[in-house]
Each structure stands twice: as C-alpha cells, then as structure tokens.
Design a protein around this motif. Structure first.
Motif, PDB file in Angstrom:
ATOM      1  N   SER A   1      64.398  37.474 -87.019  1.00  0.00           N
ATOM      2  CA  SER A   1      63.247  38.381 -87.025  1.00  0.00           C
ATOM      3  C   SER A   1      63.730  39.757 -86.605  1.00  0.00           C
ATOM      4  CB  SER A   1      62.134  37.887 -86.098  1.00  0.00           C
ATOM      5  OG  SER A   1      62.581  37.873 -84.767  1.00  0.00           O
ATOM      6  N   GLY A   2      62.989  40.761 -86.991  1.00  0.00           N
ATOM      7  CA  GLY A   2      63.291  42.128 -86.592  1.00  0.00           C
ATOM      8  C   GLY A   2      64.469  42.761 -87.312  1.00  0.00           C
ATOM      9  N   ILE A   3      64.946  42.126 -88.387  1.00  0.00           N
ATOM     10  CA  ILE A   3      66.029  42.727 -89.175  1.00  0.00           C
ATOM     11  C   ILE A   3      65.625  42.730 -90.642  1.00  0.00           C
ATOM     12  CG2 ILE A   3      67.833  41.971 -87.563  1.00  0.00           C
ATOM     13  CD1 ILE A   3      68.652  39.843 -89.663  1.00  0.00           C
ATOM     14  N   GLN A   4      66.298  43.566 -91.413  1.00  0.00           N
ATOM     15  CA  GLN A   4      66.058  43.579 -92.851  1.00  0.00           C
ATOM     16  C   GLN A   4      66.588  42.292 -93.466  1.00  0.00           C
ATOM     17  OE1 GLN A   4      67.954  47.125 -94.270  1.00  0.00           O
ATOM     18  NE2 GLN A   4      66.263  48.450 -93.653  1.00  0.00           N
ATOM     19  N   LYS A   5      66.239  42.074 -94.720  1.00  0.00           N
ATOM     20  CA  LYS A   5      66.636  40.859 -95.430  1.00  0.00           C
ATOM     21  C   LYS A   5      68.153  40.633 -95.329  1.00  0.00           C
ATOM     22  CE  LYS A   5      66.530  38.696 -99.944  1.00  0.00           C
ATOM     23  NZ  LYS A   5      66.128  38.833-101.339  1.00  0.00           N
ATOM     24  N   PRO A   6      68.569  39.453 -94.857  1.00  0.00           N
ATOM     25  CA  PRO A   6      69.994  39.162 -94.733  1.00  0.00           C
ATOM     26  C   PRO A   6      70.693  39.060 -96.092  1.00  0.00           C
ATOM     27  CG  PRO A   6      68.725  37.689 -93.350  1.00  0.00           C
ATOM     28  CD  PRO A   6      67.760  38.395 -94.260  1.00  0.00           C
ATOM     29  N   SER A   7      71.951  39.446 -96.094  1.00  0.00           N
ATOM     30  CA  SER A   7      72.766  39.337 -97.302  1.00  0.00           C
ATOM     31  C   SER A   7      73.917  38.348 -97.119  1.00  0.00           C
ATOM     32  CB  SER A   7      73.330  40.710 -97.681  1.00  0.00           C
ATOM     33  OG  SER A   7      74.072  41.249 -96.597  1.00  0.00           O
ATOM     34  N   ALA A   8      74.212  37.969 -95.876  1.00  0.00           N
ATOM     35  CA  ALA A   8      75.311  37.036 -95.618  1.00  0.00           C
ATOM     36  C   ALA A   8      75.179  36.469 -94.209  1.00  0.00           C
ATOM     37  CB  ALA A   8      76.657  37.740 -95.769  1.00  0.00           C
ATOM     38  N   ALA A   9      75.844  35.338 -93.994  1.00  0.00           N
ATOM     39  CA  ALA A   9      75.949  34.728 -92.662  1.00  0.00           C
ATOM     40  C   ALA A   9      77.268  33.972 -92.616  1.00  0.00           C
ATOM     41  CB  ALA A   9      74.782  33.776 -92.395  1.00  0.00           C
ATOM     42  N   HIS A  10      77.922  34.040 -91.470  1.00  0.00           N
ATOM     43  CA  HIS A  10      79.242  33.412 -91.329  1.00  0.00           C
ATOM     44  C   HIS A  10      79.438  32.865 -89.925  1.00  0.00           C
ATOM     45  CE1 HIS A  10      79.924  36.936 -94.111  1.00  0.00           C
ATOM     46  NE2 HIS A  10      80.283  35.919 -94.885  1.00  0.00           N
ATOM     47  N   ILE A  11      80.340  31.885 -89.822  1.00  0.00           N
ATOM     48  CA  ILE A  11      80.903  31.503 -88.533  1.00  0.00           C
ATOM     49  C   ILE A  11      82.261  32.187 -88.460  1.00  0.00           C
ATOM     50  CG2 ILE A  11      81.850  29.635 -87.119  1.00  0.00           C
ATOM     51  CD1 ILE A  11      79.758  27.777 -88.337  1.00  0.00           C
ATOM     52  N   HIS A  12      82.476  32.892 -87.347  1.00  0.00           N
ATOM     53  CA  HIS A  12      83.727  33.615 -87.123  1.00  0.00           C
ATOM     54  C   HIS A  12      84.482  32.995 -85.952  1.00  0.00           C
ATOM     55  CE1 HIS A  12      82.641  37.379 -89.404  1.00  0.00           C
ATOM     56  NE2 HIS A  12      81.424  36.883 -89.205  1.00  0.00           N
ATOM     57  N   ARG A  13      85.797  33.086 -85.998  1.00  0.00           N
ATOM     58  CA  ARG A  13      86.620  32.723 -84.844  1.00  0.00           C
ATOM     59  C   ARG A  13      86.613  33.936 -83.918  1.00  0.00           C
ATOM     60  NH1 ARG A  13      90.995  30.302 -87.181  1.00  0.00           N
ATOM     61  NH2 ARG A  13      91.674  32.357 -87.890  1.00  0.00           N
ATOM     62  N   ARG A  14      86.247  33.744 -82.661  1.00  0.00           N
ATOM     63  CA  ARG A  14      86.099  34.847 -81.720  1.00  0.00           C
ATOM     64  C   ARG A  14      87.427  35.572 -81.458  1.00  0.00           C
ATOM     65  NH1 ARG A  14      82.198  36.952 -79.638  1.00  0.00           N
ATOM     66  NH2 ARG A  14      80.712  35.258 -79.796  1.00  0.00           N
ATOM     67  N   SER A  15      88.535  34.852 -81.443  1.00  0.00           N
ATOM     68  CA  SER A  15      89.816  35.467 -81.075  1.00  0.00           C
ATOM     69  C   SER A  15      90.254  36.577 -82.024  1.00  0.00           C
ATOM     70  CB  SER A  15      90.912  34.402 -80.988  1.00  0.00           C
ATOM     71  OG  SER A  15      91.110  33.798 -82.262  1.00  0.00           O
ATOM     72  N   ASP A  16      89.899  36.472 -83.312  1.00  0.00           N
ATOM     73  CA  ASP A  16      90.323  37.493 -84.272  1.00  0.00           C
ATOM     74  C   ASP A  16      89.209  37.935 -85.220  1.00  0.00           C
ATOM     75  OD1 ASP A  16      90.095  35.270 -85.907  1.00  0.00           O
ATOM     76  OD2 ASP A  16      92.207  35.214 -86.478  1.00  0.00           O
TER      77      ASP A  16
END
Length: 139
Positions: free
Chosen positions: A69-84
């Motif tokens: 909520s509170g953001i414009q329409k999403p275009s992507a979503a990912h899981i990222h590795r925090r270290s890099d």
C-alpha cells in the motif's frame, strides 16, 4: 462366517488399501518453510507491505504472496542476498498478476530457509526502480 462378519472383514481389507493420512505419510514435496517480511519504505516514504514466502526445496519452488500500500503499481519483486544485493529469486509475477511460484535451485532454497535474515524481499516500481519497499525475511 455370518454375513455381518464377512462385511466387516471386507471393510477392514478396503481400509488397508486407502492411503495413510498421518503426518509421516505426507510426501516431502508438500513440506514448506514459510517466511514473512514486513515491507517498509526503501524508497517510497509512504509505502508499506507484507510478504509471505513458501520455500519448497523438494520441488525446487519458491512461492510468494505480496501485498502493498502507499506505492505506485509494482513492476517487479525479488529476493536479494543481503551481502551483495544480488537478485537470487525473481518474484515479479507475485506483484504483476503472473505466476506466484517460480523454480529455483534446491541449494539456494535451502540456504534461504536456513538463514532467512541474510535475504530480503523488495518491490520495485517505475518511480523507485531500486525498490519502493523492502523487508528482511524471517520465520
């Protein structure tokens, strides 16, 4: 042998042919680790959200349900590795109406399940291509 005894024996034999329903009989492919992430602004100060991620290493699947909520329409979503900050799982379908489950290497899925705090999920949009909201994964 009476008719009632024969009927009871037949029912008992039929029950032996039915699949077991105990937890130990559940195939490994149905087991999943469920992780959560509370998405907080990483770019959009008005944004928030929640994600539920199901990790299924036996079938090499990662499934996600993501709300925002509170953001414009999403275009992507990912899981990222925090270290890099490297993208390790693309979950774009979970926010664009596509597939909610994707294939991923079994070793990666196990690594995420073993140490979810080393990974985060973020949601991108046109205004915040680096991420509008994100959250660290946790059990």
């Amino acid at each position: 042998m009476t008719l009632a005894t024969r009927a009871a024996a037949a029912v008992g034999a039929a029950l032996l042919l039915l699949p077991a329903t105990t937890a130990s009989a559940v195939p490994a492919t149905s087991r999943a680790t469920v992780l959560q992430a509370h998405l907080v602004p990483s770019g959009d100060a008005d944004g928030s959200g929640k994600a539920t991620v199901r990790l299924r290493p036996a079938v090499r699947r990662v499934c996600a349900t993501i709300s925002w909520s509170g953001i414009q329409k999403p275009s992507a979503a990912h899981i990222h590795r925090r270290s890099d900050d490297q993208v390790v799982v693309d979950l774009t379908g979970s926010v664009t109406g596509g597939a909610r489950c994707v294939r991923a290497p079994r070793a990666l899925i196990r690594a995420i399940a073993a140490r979810p705090g080393r990974y985060y999920l973020n949601v991108h949009n046109a205004t915040y291509p680096a991420g509008a909201v994100e959250g660290t994964l946790h059990p």
